[in-house]
Design a protein around this motif. Structure first.
Motif, mmCIF file in Angstrom:
data_model
loop_
_atom_site.group_PDB
_atom_site.id
_atom_site.type_symbol
_atom_site.label_atom_id
_atom_site.label_comp_id
_atom_site.label_asym_id
_atom_site.label_seq_id
_atom_site.Cartn_x
_atom_site.Cartn_y
_atom_site.Cartn_z
ATOM 1 N N LEU A 28 0.833 -1.204 0.000
ATOM 2 C CA LEU A 28 0.000 0.000 0.000
ATOM 3 C C LEU A 28 0.870 1.258 0.000
ATOM 4 O O LEU A 28 0.578 2.228 -0.699
ATOM 5 C CB LEU A 28 -0.928 0.010 1.210
ATOM 6 C CG LEU A 28 -2.109 -0.954 1.134
ATOM 7 C CD1 LEU A 28 -2.928 -0.901 2.410
ATOM 8 C CD2 LEU A 28 -2.989 -0.596 -0.059
ATOM 9 N N SER B 264 0.709 3.900 -2.948
ATOM 10 C CA SER B 264 0.087 5.192 -2.669
ATOM 11 C C SER B 264 1.059 6.360 -2.833
ATOM 12 O O SER B 264 0.639 7.507 -2.845
ATOM 13 C CB SER B 264 -0.501 5.195 -1.258
ATOM 14 O OG SER B 264 0.538 5.065 -0.319
ATOM 15 N N ASP B 265 2.347 6.082 -2.977
ATOM 16 C CA ASP B 265 3.309 7.166 -3.135
ATOM 17 C C ASP B 265 3.480 7.493 -4.626
ATOM 18 O O ASP B 265 3.938 6.655 -5.400
ATOM 19 C CB ASP B 265 4.658 6.733 -2.522
ATOM 20 C CG ASP B 265 5.655 7.879 -2.530
ATOM 21 O OD1 ASP B 265 5.753 8.563 -3.566
ATOM 22 O OD2 ASP B 265 6.323 8.080 -1.509
ATOM 23 N N ARG C 197 5.384 5.222 -7.452
ATOM 24 C CA ARG C 197 4.561 4.677 -8.517
ATOM 25 C C ARG C 197 5.164 5.019 -9.881
ATOM 26 O O ARG C 197 5.219 4.199 -10.789
ATOM 27 C CB ARG C 197 3.145 5.227 -8.401
ATOM 28 C CG ARG C 197 2.107 4.160 -8.600
ATOM 29 C CD ARG C 197 0.715 4.611 -8.207
ATOM 30 N NE ARG C 197 0.428 5.979 -8.507
ATOM 31 C CZ ARG C 197 -0.177 6.802 -7.655
ATOM 32 N NH1 ARG C 197 -0.512 6.385 -6.464
ATOM 33 N NH2 ARG C 197 -0.433 8.046 -7.993
ATOM 34 N N ILE D 135 2.599 9.465 5.425
ATOM 35 C CA ILE D 135 1.667 8.355 5.227
ATOM 36 C C ILE D 135 0.429 8.669 6.059
ATOM 37 O O ILE D 135 0.544 8.934 7.243
ATOM 38 C CB ILE D 135 2.280 7.028 5.729
ATOM 39 C CG1 ILE D 135 3.639 6.774 5.096
ATOM 40 C CG2 ILE D 135 1.320 5.879 5.511
ATOM 41 C CD1 ILE D 135 3.598 6.254 3.714
ATOM 42 N N MET E 160 -3.569 4.465 7.360
ATOM 43 C CA MET E 160 -2.783 3.274 7.014
ATOM 44 C C MET E 160 -2.750 2.287 8.177
ATOM 45 O O MET E 160 -2.864 1.078 7.993
ATOM 46 C CB MET E 160 -1.358 3.714 6.650
ATOM 47 C CG MET E 160 -0.379 2.577 6.574
ATOM 48 S SD MET E 160 -0.786 1.502 5.220
ATOM 49 C CE MET E 160 0.114 2.328 3.954
#
Lengths: 464, 464, 356
Positions: free
Chosen positions: B92, B96-97, B101, B420, B424
């Protein structure tokens, strides 16, 4: 057998059907290989009709609609071909157990199976129904079906089987012919000679310890399971209750233990009224109870043997006092009981759930019999128990009687009732039809169990 | 006397097995599967058990350890669930970064970029989580060289303790009910009402010494929670109402009660314009554990002591024995003369009291030590997860509450340092519980061995 | 077994790396190197986070605005999921070299006070609360003033002679709006000799209708329907998301208007723009932006109360319902604004922030 029906997968070995190796991962696979099974516990939906139950799982559909008519026709056809006499439109919960079983058989037959497994099919049937079942099996055999008939009743095996295989502890111990003697078969099953009779001296009955008058009790469905029953058990005797299961025996035992409310009538234990007591008070007044369903009512499987041995004594000295319990004492006493009652276990701290059925039952017997009792209610004390343990438990029950305890023995095994009892009460539809001596011919008791008293002609009775 | 029927050994021995195994009664545990009469060799237990036992006995410790680590027992399933959750969390974080990505977009031309960026993102996030929850190695180092004060070193763990203490209580509130066969989903409402009780006692008195006022305040929380817990318990006992439904509703009612209470003149802080009550007096507060600068107080010590007390209570008290029996098998408890309904009511009141203490602890541990509309956060609901993760055992609850507290404490740092989102951590907690609730999944992923059969069920997902 | 081992090994290795990094004497001071870097403005949200379409959103907007105006400012936020998160979040902001820490919401007052006392060298700011410390800038808003105007507006535009209000919770930050609204209606009646009736709030008794929720739209809808059935045609919900239920009713019945609060409804709830008569705005973004820029400039502490005068509170433009408001009413509203600023109209609400 569960392996053969695909409920369990084998760890090793293979299954050959018509010479072809098969692996069954689910009952569906088994059905595909034309293996059908009738379980000991019926897998029917009570509120559905017979035809609807047949459709379950293999719904005959035309498009999205279930075809009721097809299922109905199929039931009728099979019913006629094998003389099963089942009405496809009857609702399952309304029809007798024997007929329900035939529904299960039809269910298996509709999948065109060639091999039919019957797992303990006779346990819930009256002698007459057993005969009918055996007839059905003969018809099936004549039609070319193979049947695996699992039972622990030797007479039935001898009556119907063409070939007998004795299985013990997951292994085949031998095969026999139907002509083999019962004692010989029993010996094969047990591995050593067991005495099939119980040695006991004649009873010396004393004062009544349990007096029941006009007792009526409702079952879960609100039906009068016990209906105006009168009964008396005296100190130092074993009163056996014979009867086909489901005639109110369970409810009777539970009513005595105050586990089930009494609708009308009175119960006296030791001449004290116990009709509206708490279960605790009944236990404390010296009543021991071996419940019929040991897994559900008798034991806590995740608890140790020691804990189970004090399930109804945990807060009484020496096991506990006040707010505390004394695990040391509980374990110590448990070790003694385990030895005394021959419970085969690595230790008294082993969870009861890991023991065999026979040893579990011995734990219950040990718990109930190791305190001073005036009355013992033993319901199905040897159900699902191996022969060695049966013998042991029978001996303990007789020994308990000999100390002056009154014993109420409830068993659906007629042989057990006859072997142990000093008097035999036959229960049918919530009443005691008659109290007879254990020497009475089995046929007569069998007729009573089916609700036929001597002054009634068999034809008058409108079927169970 | 006639021959009692002998019983075939290899046949699945249990006759009535309605409670055995899974929901449909089809899966028979191996011990029962192979179980048989044990008349000859007592040692001949279920084959599977026997094998494992033998291996354990003969192999050197390193192999035994390896076997333990690769067996699907409760401890290892928990450990592997945590590892799996960490892996899911890492994925995740990577996904999510946006920067990470983007590096995966050209993975095939420069795989190193994607890998190192992913590693950096995950390491930064989990590193921050650790530094915020346990200890910052850099701060520790500085302190060692006299360059930072001890407060900075202890702050993460102190924060963790402050988050964990209420969770230990609510976790136990749920666990105790679990052990008694109840699903206490109402810990949230109980904690809220406990907080109300504690707050009222806390601000109503001034000038009392802490030694008197603090226990009184805690008692206020205990009583408030116990009342709120007893309501569903008593309703279940008297009317059979399902405790889950009642306690869910009571969660809502408790929440609105809190809103109303805060708005009353008696409770609302006259010095404040927002929804906040008068603060509890200084004398009602827990003494600080590591000094005034750090959030941790003696609430965590109390929580651990109460957990030890609960462990003792379950193992050594007669009431605890009753709770456990009713929880493991209510039918057997009833048969043994225990008042099942009364036990349910008592267990719910006890659980409510524990949750109420949780509410009191979070109130007293908060900065403003006053009631606010969301003073209890979600500790009641988190308590359910904590109890699940802790397998409803006091020690397990303490550890899982510490873990959850640590995750919450670390989440704040992870958010500040690695951006984050705090959510999370909620996801991680949920993932852990999913794996715990589905041990077969964990077993499959890691190819673990079958655990030895004991009475304990691996899965706790049977609260209903 | 093998994969299990691998994972265990990986976990162990991870632990070792963390452990090893703690060895060796550290550099003298970690803070020294940061002095020429950016001005870090860190915001800690209240429950709900920056997407709550309410004060957290507004405050975050102000933070971003400040960062846009001055590229030397770096704005970040940390979200609180429970009240127990306030203190750790503020603490982390302190530990991570934040030059200004903005706390959003009155409930954070205690935690902010505690940390501001412990770290007198750090600059703090708080929205919707007053903290008397030299290093805390307090930002409060006297929304009774613009609500007074909203009340006058509602009374003037009502055709039925009935207007209504309800709150989310009976707490001063909510009732201050309702007080102002009630006084505005009263002022209209006095001026015009009319008897416009207000449902849902009695200022003198401080009693009225509350949804007991800031998110329950169904509740808002039900309350509004009740008011409308009693004849009200202007509704003033002071209940956050619960108020969305009022716009649902207004969409079905075009004769009903809604007066929104906090952020101009046509921006925060654009889909319901047709239903809004106006909004009693609370200009949090501007206040926050000012606070950040002032702090970067070296300002310490201070307290601001948003008023009509300093544009901290205002009545938003009438947008799509502009036609309902007569030119006369518009002129009167301007006059009222002037009078409130001048102090010739005195607002009674007990919930108003005290001007220091």
């Amino acid at each position: 057998m569960n392996v053969l029906y695909g409920l369990l997968t084998p760890d090793s070995g293979e299954i050959l059907i018509d010479g072809v190796p098969q692996t069954f991962h689910s009952p569906r696979d088994a059905l595909r290989a034309k293996v059908g099974m009738v379980h000991q516990h019926f897998m029917l939906v009570p509120v559905f009709t017979v035809a609807e139950n047949i459709m379950l799982g293999r719904e005959k559909t035309s498009g999205v609609l279930l075809s009721r008519a097809a299922a109905r026709a199929e039931v009728r056809e099979l019913s006629e071909r094998y003389g099963l006499d089942v009405d496809p439109d009857a609702v399952v919960e309304d029809i007798p157990v024997g007929v329900q079983q035939r529904v299960e058989i039809i269910k298996a037959l509709t999948s065109d199976c060639d091999l039919l497994i019957l797992d303990e099919p006779t346990a819930v049937l009256t002698p007459a129904e057993i005969d009918e079942l055996l007839d059905v099996m003969r018809t099936l055999r004549a039609d070319g079906k193979s049947i695996v008939f699992i039972t622990h009743k030797l007479k039935e095996v001898k009556a119907i089987a063409d070939k007998i295989t004795v299985v013990r502890r997951g292994r085949i111990v031998g095969t026999a012919e139907p002509t083999t003697g019962e004692d010989e078969l029993a010996a094969m099953m047990v591995g050593r000679e067991v005495s099939l009779t119980v040695d006991k001296t004649p009873a010396r009955p004393g004062e009544p310890v349990l007096e029941i008058a006009g007792l009526s009790v409702l079952d879960e469905r609100g039906q009068r399971a016990v209906d105006g029953l009168d009964l008396e058990v005296r100190a130092g005797e074993i009163l056996g209750i014979a009867g086909v299961q489901g005639n109110g025996q369970t409810e009777l035992a539970e009513a005595i233990m105050s586990l089930r409310p009494v609708l009308t009538g009175t119960i006296m234990v030791n001449k004290c009224p116990a009709t509206r007591s708490k279960t605790r008070q009944v236990i404390d007044s010296g009543v021991g109870y071996v419940p019929e369903d040991r897994s559900a009512d008798g034991l806590v499987k995740s608890f140790s043997i020691a804990e189970n041995l004090v399930l109804n004594q945990y807060d009484k000295p020496p096991y506990g006092s006040g707010f505390m319990i004394n695990p040391k004492m509980i374990n110590k006493v448990a070790e003694e009981r385990v030895a005394e009652y021959d419970v085969r276990t690595p230790s008294a701290r082993t969870p009861v759930g890991t023991l065999s059925g026979g040893n579990q039952q011995k734990v219950i017997v040990a718990r109930e019999m190791s305190r001073k009792l005036d009355l013992l209610i033993a319901a199905q004390p040897t159900r699902g128990v191996d022969v060695g343990s049966i013998e042991f438990i029978h001996k303990r029950i007789v020994a308990e009687r000999d100390t002056g305890t009154g014993v109420l023995l409830i068993s659906s095994e007629l042989d057990e009732v006859l072997a142990l009892s000093d008097r035999v009460a036959v229960m049918y539809r919530g009443r005691i039809l008659d109290i007879v001596s254990p020497d009475t011919p089995r046929e007569k008791i069998g007729r009573l169990m089916a609700g036929l008293t001597d002054d009634q002609a068999a034809s008058k009775e409108p079927g169970a | 006397m006639t021959n009692p029927p002998a019983k075939g050994d290899g046949v699945p021995a249990e006759e009535p097995a309605p409670t055995a195994g899974g929901d449909n009664g089809l899966t028979v545990p191996p011990a029962e599967q192979f179980e048989a009469a044990m008349e000859d060799e007592a040692a001949e237990q279920a084959v599977a058990v026997e094998e494992t036992a033998a291996v354990t006995r003969r192999k050197p410790w390193i192999l035994r350890a390896a076997i333990y680590l690769t067996t699907a027992n409760q401890v290892m399933v928990t450990v592997y669930s945590l590892i799996l959750a960490a892996v899911v969390g890492a994925i995740l974080i990577i996904v999510s970064d946006p920067y990470v990505r983007s590096t995966w977009g050209y993975f095939f031309s420069q795989p190193g970029d994607a890998l190192s960026a992913s590693w950096d993102a995950v390491a930064t996030a989990y590193g921050a989580l650790f530094r915020g929850a346990v200890v910052d190695p850099d701060k520790l180092n500085r302190w060692f060289y006299g360059m930072a004060d001890l407060d900075a070193v202890l702050r993460p763990i102190a924060t963790t303790f402050n988050y964990s203490a209420p969770l230990i209580f609510t976790g136990m509130a749920v666990a105790l009910a679990f052990r008694s066969g109840l699903f206490n989903i109402g810990a949230q409402g109980q904690a809220v009402v406990g907080a109300i009780g504690a707050a009222i006692v806390g601000f109503s008195f001034t000038g009392l010494p802490t030694i008197v006022h603090l226990p009184l305040t805690l008692l206020g929380g205990l009583v408030g929670g116990a009342i709120w817990g007893a309501i569903p318990g008593v309703l279940k006992a008297l009317t059979g109402a399902h405790e889950v439904i009642i306690s869910i509703m009571l969660n809502y009612i408790g929440g609105y009660l809190l809103l109303w209470v805060i708005s009353t003149k008696f409770v609302h802080s006259p010095d404040r314009t927002d929804a906040i009550s008068k603060p509890a007096s200084e004398s009602a507060l827990f003494p600080s554990l590591f000094g005034a600068g750090l959030p941790a107080n003696w609430g965590i010590v109390l929580a651990v002591v109460v957990a030890a007390g609960m462990s003792w209570f379950l193992a050594r008290s007669s009431l605890g024995f009753r709770f456990r029996t009713v929880g493991a098998n209510p039918a057997a408890a009833k048969t043994a003369g225990m008042g099942v309904a009364g036990t349910y009511a008592t267990a719910m009141a006890f659980g409510g009291g524990l949750a109420g203490l949780g509410g009191a602890t979070i109130l007293l541990g908060s900065t403003s030590h006053a009631l606010t509309p969301s003073v209890a956060g979600t500790i009641g609901f988190d308590g359910i997860t904590v109890a699940l993760l802790g397998r409803a055992k006091p020690l397990g609850v303490v550890f899982s509450a510490l873990l959850f507290g640590a995750m919450q404490a670390g989440a704040s740092t992870m958010q500040t340092v690695a951006q984050i989102p705090v959510d999370m951590v909620t996801v991680l907690q949920a993932v852990i519980v999913i794996f715990i609730a589905a041990p077969a999944l964990v077993k499959g992923i890691f190819h673990l061995r079958e655990a030895k059969v004991s009475g304990q069920e691996l899965s706790m997902a049977k609260g209903w | 077994m093998r994969p299990a081992m691998k994972f265990t090994a990986a976990a162990l290795a991870g632990g070792l790396v963390l452990g090893l990094s703690a060895c060796g004497k550290p550099p003298a001071d970690d803070k020294a190197g940061d002095s020429g870097a950016k001005f870090n403005a860190c915001m800690v949200t209240d429950l709900g986070g920056v997407d709550d379409k309410s004060f957290n959103t507004s405050a975050w907007k102000g933070m971003q605005e400040a960062a846009k105006k001055d590229t030397g400012i770096n704005a970040t936020y940390a979200q609180s999921n429970t009240e127990a998160d306030y203190e750790p979040n503020l603490q982390n902001a302190v530990d991570n070299n934040c030059s200004l820490i903005v706390a959003v919401g009155g409930l954070m007052a205690d935690a902010t006070k505690k940390l501001a006392t412990a770290h007198p060298d750090k600059q703090f700011a708080i929205v919707d609360a007053k903290i008397d410390l030299p290093n805390v800038r307090s930002m409060e808003f006297n929304t009774a003033q613009n609500s007074f105007m909203a009340g006058y507006l509602a009374a003037a535009t009502s055709k039925t002679g009935k207007v209504a209000t309800y709150g989310g919770l009976k707490i001063p930050p909510v009732t201050i709006f309702m007080d102002g609204f009630a006084e505005g209606v009263k002022y209209f009646n006095e001026k015009k000799g009319k008897k416009v009736e207000l449902l849902g709030w009695d200022e003198a008794k401080q009693e009225g209708t509350f949804a007991e929720s800031f998110i329950d739209q169904q509740k808002g809808k039900a309350l509004t329907e009740t008011f409308v059935s009693q004849g009200a045609d202007v509704v003033f919900p002071v209940a956050g998301g619960t108020g969305v239920g009022s716009t649902t009713v207004a969409k079905e019945k075009p004769e009903v208007s809604v007066v929104w609060v906090d952020v101009d409804g046509c921006q925060s709830l654009a889909t319901a723009c047709d239903t809004f008569l106006s909004t009693a705005e609370k200009n949090i973004p501007a206040a926050v932006t000012d606070a950040v820029i002032a702090a970067k400039g070296g300002a310490k502490g201070g307290a601001t109360v948003g008023t009509l005068e300093n544009k901290g509170v205002s009545l938003a433009p009438f947008q799509k319902k502009d036609a309902l408001v007569t030119a006369e009413t518009k002129a009167e509203l301007e006059q009222i604004k002037t009078d409130i600023i001048a102090g010739t109209i005195k607002i009674q609400s007990p919930s108003q922030p005290k001007v220091s």
